[in-house]
Write a protein that holds these residues in place. Structure first.
Motif, PDB file in Angstrom:
ATOM      1  N   LEU A 156     -72.230  59.545 -27.915  1.00 57.53           N
ATOM      2  CA  LEU A 156     -73.319  60.339 -27.364  1.00 57.53           C
ATOM      3  C   LEU A 156     -73.926  59.667 -26.127  1.00 57.53           C
ATOM      4  O   LEU A 156     -73.908  58.433 -26.011  1.00 57.53           O
ATOM      5  CB  LEU A 156     -74.402  60.533 -28.425  1.00 57.53           C
ATOM      6  CG  LEU A 156     -74.014  61.420 -29.608  1.00 57.53           C
ATOM      7  CD1 LEU A 156     -74.961  61.177 -30.780  1.00 57.53           C
ATOM      8  CD2 LEU A 156     -74.022  62.882 -29.197  1.00 57.53           C
ATOM      9  N   PRO A 157     -74.468  60.453 -25.208  1.00 53.41           N
ATOM     10  CA  PRO A 157     -75.170  59.866 -24.054  1.00 53.41           C
ATOM     11  C   PRO A 157     -76.283  58.930 -24.520  1.00 53.41           C
ATOM     12  O   PRO A 157     -76.891  59.138 -25.576  1.00 53.41           O
ATOM     13  CB  PRO A 157     -75.741  61.092 -23.334  1.00 53.41           C
ATOM     14  CG  PRO A 157     -74.867  62.229 -23.752  1.00 53.41           C
ATOM     15  CD  PRO A 157     -74.454  61.928 -25.157  1.00 53.41           C
ATOM     16  N   ASP A 158     -76.549  57.908 -23.726  1.00 52.21           N
ATOM     17  CA  ASP A 158     -77.555  56.913 -24.108  1.00 52.21           C
ATOM     18  C   ASP A 158     -78.929  57.534 -24.333  1.00 52.21           C
ATOM     19  O   ASP A 158     -79.700  57.076 -25.176  1.00 52.21           O
ATOM     20  CB  ASP A 158     -77.653  55.827 -23.031  1.00 52.21           C
ATOM     21  CG  ASP A 158     -76.403  54.964 -22.992  1.00 52.21           C
ATOM     22  OD1 ASP A 158     -75.691  54.907 -24.020  1.00 52.21           O
ATOM     23  OD2 ASP A 158     -76.140  54.353 -21.942  1.00 52.21           O
ATOM     24  N   ALA A 159     -79.238  58.583 -23.579  1.00 52.72           N
ATOM     25  CA  ALA A 159     -80.556  59.208 -23.696  1.00 52.72           C
ATOM     26  C   ALA A 159     -80.654  60.203 -24.846  1.00 52.72           C
ATOM     27  O   ALA A 159     -81.737  60.689 -25.166  1.00 52.72           O
ATOM     28  CB  ALA A 159     -80.912  59.913 -22.383  1.00 52.72           C
ATOM     29  N   ALA A 160     -79.516  60.502 -25.485  1.00 54.51           N
ATOM     30  CA  ALA A 160     -79.514  61.476 -26.575  1.00 54.51           C
ATOM     31  C   ALA A 160     -80.040  60.843 -27.862  1.00 54.51           C
ATOM     32  O   ALA A 160     -80.129  59.616 -27.993  1.00 54.51           O
ATOM     33  CB  ALA A 160     -78.103  62.010 -26.793  1.00 54.51           C
ATOM     34  N   ILE A 161     -80.376  61.700 -28.823  1.00 56.54           N
ATOM     35  CA  ILE A 161     -80.778  61.202 -30.138  1.00 56.54           C
ATOM     36  C   ILE A 161     -79.557  60.636 -30.855  1.00 56.54           C
ATOM     37  O   ILE A 161     -78.435  60.733 -30.366  1.00 56.54           O
ATOM     38  CB  ILE A 161     -81.441  62.332 -30.963  1.00 56.54           C
ATOM     39  CG1 ILE A 161     -80.470  63.506 -31.143  1.00 56.54           C
ATOM     40  CG2 ILE A 161     -82.735  62.792 -30.302  1.00 56.54           C
ATOM     41  CD1 ILE A 161     -81.014  64.632 -32.007  1.00 56.54           C
TER      42      ILE A 161
END
Length: 379
Positions: A319-324
């Motif tokens: 998952l993207p770093d900014a995602a939960i």
């Protein structure tokens, strides 16, 4: 509706609906290991072929239901002959299991004095081993590729008598090249270490007939091929798996752990008629690959998503770093959209909570998953 029928339906509803809200449904489903079809959600978690078997196989089983229910099925030798006809191998090299899980339990739980498994991988190989008998070998991070030379060195160092490689791997969906596996088998042979190659998802890989080691098995006495038929043939409920090896002593040890009637009549009949549907099976796998490749491109288009190029019918993502987190994504997808995927918290790897595994389904279902995933990924 008759009173007896009403009672049956009431009991059925009680057994299948142990929840009143979508949140309670999620908590219930997340603890189950099957029976998902009873609960009416889109299953992007389990990994099977949606386009096989064809309806003719279901019709055949239905037409023969009386004999299949009323009579004993065949035992191991005859079942091995049926598998041998399917894979063009000698029956004495084959052990047929009630799913691959039955054979894994024998391999890890009974035969291996010490088993080594690259991780992350299918957990059952480690879970089935007695405490202290399994060694986890971490894949290269962050590529999650297997360095077979390092793996062989570690297997020899720890005194493993059994080594496992799943290819394509679960959860990463990535192949280990055939030449690497051959080199690995040769490096392990002087140490009397059996190499178990799990090819359960290989039918979804390109050029699978060229990269399978089944037809080369007689060249490598310390090699066994394990295959769950549930995935590629879409028959999870029939529970069929097999092991293939040219090592007669090893085959006997595994066969000795199988009880006499381990396969039911429906599974036996499926094996009997399967050779009639070779073209349908090949076409179904090609359809799976088309859907998967489109799905892979869609996932790659999500900004910040690290998507591993798949060789099987599922896709592994960071998952993207900014995602939960992965578990939160899984929960939100289910509660808001009635879609179920898998996170990797139960896997042995760094940052496991950042990874998700998504089974490819039909293009329509994959499209819905993409839209829902984009909606729930962020706070």
């Amino acid at each position: 509706m008759k009173e007896g029928t009403q009672e049956v339906m009431k009991h059925k509803n009680t057994m299948e609906n142990k929840y009143n809200t979508q949140e309670e449904k999620y908590e219930y489903i997340s603890k189950q290991h099957g029976g998902y079809y009873r609960h009416h959600f889109t299953d992007h978690a389990y990994l099977y072929n949606l386009y096989f078997p064809p309806k003719e196989i279901f019709s055949h089983l239905k037409d023969n239901i009386h004999n299949l229910v009323l009579n004993y099925p065949m035992a191991q030798d005859a079942l091995a002959e049926l598998i041998g006809c399917i894979i063009n191998q000698q029956s004495e090299r084959i052990i047929v299991g009630n799913g691959a899980a039955e054979i894994i339990k024998i391999l890890s739980g009974s035969l291996a004095k010490k088993i080594i498994v690259p991780v992350p991988s299918f957990n059952e190989y480690v879970n089935a081993a007695p405490e202290g008998k399994a060694v986890e070998f971490p894949l290269e991070f962050p590529s999650l590729q297997l360095d077979v030379d390092k793996f062989a060195d570690e297997a020899i160092k720890v005194g493993a008598d059994m080594a496992v490689v799943v290819t394509p791997n679960n959860p990463t969906s990535m192949l280990v090249p055939k030449n690497d596996l051959i080199r690995l088998a040769k490096k392990l042979e002087p140490s009397n270490c059996m190499l178990i190659i799990d090819e359960s998802f290989l039918d979804f890989a390109d050029n699978n007939e060229q990269i399978s080691l089944e037809q080369d098995i007689d060249k490598y006495p310390n090699m066994a091929i394990l295959k769950s038929m549930s995935k590629a043939f879409g028959i999870c409920g029939l529970r069929i798996g097999y092991m293939l090896t040219a090592n007669a002593d090893f085959a006997k040890k595994v066969r000795d752990g199988i009880h006499i009637w381990n396969i039911n009549g429906f599974a036996e009949e499926f094996l009997r008629i399967l050779p009639q549907y070779k073209q349908e099976f090949k076409a179904s796998c090609n359809k799976v690959k088309v859907d998967r490749d489109i799905f892979y491109d869609q996932l790659c288009s999500i900004e910040g998503m690290n998507v591993f190029k798949p060789d099987a019918n599922y896709i592994y993502c960071r998952l993207p770093d900014a995602a939960i987190s992965g578990p939160e994504v899984v929960k939100r997808l289910f509660i808001k959209h009635n879609i179920y995927i898998k996170d990797s918290v139960g896997k042995t790897q760094p940052d496991a909570h950042r990874y998700i595994r998504i089974a490819s389904r039909t293009q329509e279902e994959n499209n819905k998953l993409i839209a829902a995933l984009k909606e729930v990924m962020y706070e």
